[in-house]
Design a protein around this motif. Structure first.
Motif, PDB file in Angstrom:
ATOM      1  N   THR A   1      60.227   7.189  59.470  1.00 33.00           N
ATOM      2  CA  THR A   1      60.872   6.062  60.142  1.00 33.00           C
ATOM      3  C   THR A   1      62.370   6.091  59.869  1.00 33.00           C
ATOM      4  O   THR A   1      62.823   6.598  58.828  1.00 33.00           O
ATOM      5  CB  THR A   1      60.305   4.711  59.651  1.00 33.00           C
TER       6      THR A   1
ATOM      7  N   THR B   1      65.893   3.981  59.326  1.00 30.24           N
ATOM      8  CA  THR B   1      66.391   2.686  58.878  1.00 30.24           C
ATOM      9  C   THR B   1      67.914   2.658  58.989  1.00 30.24           C
ATOM     10  O   THR B   1      68.565   3.709  58.970  1.00 30.24           O
ATOM     11  CB  THR B   1      65.996   2.390  57.422  1.00 30.24           C
TER      12      THR B   1
ATOM     13  N   SER C   1      71.503   0.655  57.510  1.00 30.00           N
ATOM     14  CA  SER C   1      72.094  -0.223  56.505  1.00 30.00           C
ATOM     15  C   SER C   1      73.597  -0.019  56.531  1.00 30.00           C
ATOM     16  O   SER C   1      74.090   1.017  56.953  1.00 30.00           O
ATOM     17  CB  SER C   1      71.543   0.081  55.098  1.00 30.00           C
TER      18      SER C   1
END
Length: 304
Positions: free
Chosen positions: A294, A296, A298
């Protein structure tokens, strides 16, 4: 306030449409767990975030212990418990609500807390109101909604340190809290977020950058300079500490514990750790690895 309290049926207890006792301290800016902005976001756009399993476990344990601590309080104080877990709505402001852990025969609210022994220092002399301020806010909110005069706290610290505290209604405090909660609820209705207080707050509002460049004002420039100075101090201290660590390690050799004047000052113990070998798994099962990988996002802050 009417002597007949209006309870909230389960099907009408929508936390998104109510301000409860657990919100009060955060709205006042004195909660150790949440900020005003976090409460605001919970009301206007509740998100399905990954739950904090450790916090959820602690909360679940506390709920399981609650009936026992209520019974312990009743026995210790000679009380008759006439209600448990009732939810009430403020008779004048329907967005204000309170869930009361228990209620006594003489119309006192009861709050139950199970506390880690490491937090025992936060609780003062028994049978007083010397309790953490965020719990005082919760008690005052409950007294405001129910119209009652006293809230008793039954507090179990660790497994065997049971204490009782009392918070008495204070009209001046309640009036100030009530006004703050009314103002906060207006922010919710107007979709106007309160000021950010933490980096987590800022990230909640600005999860992604836009690529723009901003010039620092005098205060921010001073903060950057101070942060750079602290970073250099940390580097210097780490450099100074490195040979000290080596000297201690050389002295300990294969020893597990180092004592100073007969008391443990350091340990250096062997421990085994099992980690998932992502590189080996991706090589052995590339299709499966790709299926479960997956992405992500940030925001990463770097001081130049």
């Amino acid at each position: 306030m009417s002597a007949v309290l209006a309870t909230i049926p389960d099907e009408q207890h929508d936390r998104q449409k109510l301000l409860g006792g657990s919100d009060a301290a955060a709205i006042l800016g004195i909660s150790p767990w949440r900020t005003p902005l976090q409460v605001y976001l919970d009301k206007v756009e509740p998100r399905s975030l990954e739950p904090d399993r450790n916090k959820a476990r602690i909360f679940a344990r506390g709920k399981r212990m609650e009936p026992y601590v209520v019974d312990l309080l009743a026995a210790e104080e000679g009380l008759t418990i006439v209600g448990r877990g009732n939810r009430y709505r403020d008779p004048e402001l329907p967005f204000l609500a309170a869930e009361i852990d228990a209620e006594t025969h003489d119309s006192r609210n009861v709050e139950i807390k199970t506390v880690s022994p490491f937090k025992a220092f936060e609780w003062g002399e028994e049978q007083t109101d010397s309790i953490p301020v965020h719990y005082t806010a919760q008690a005052m909110h409950g007294l405001m909604v129910t119209g009652r005069a006293v809230c008793i706290f039954g507090v179990l610290i660790g497994g065997d340190d049971f204490r009782v505290y009392q918070v008495e209604r204070d009209e001046e405090t309640i009036a100030a809290m009530r006004q703050r909660e009314i103002e906060f609820w207006q922010l919710v209705q107007d979709r106007t977020p309160p000021d950010t207080r933490t980096t987590a707050d800022v990230l909640a509002m600005f999860a992604r950058d836009t690529g723009r460049i901003v010039e620092a004002d005098a205060d921010v420039a001073a903060a950057i300079a101070r942060m750079q100075g602290i970073r250099e101090q940390i580097k210097a201290l780490e450099t100074e500490a490195a040979p000290l660590y080596t000297a201690v390690h050389r002295f300990m050799g294969d020893a597990a514990v180092l004592q100073v004047d007969g008391k443990a000052a350091a340990t250096w113990k062997t421990q085994a750790t099992r980690r998932f070998n992502q590189l080996a798994f991706s090589a052995a099962h590339p299709d499966l690895f790709e299926q479960f990988r997956t992405a992500t996002e940030s925001r990463v802050f770097r001081l130049k």
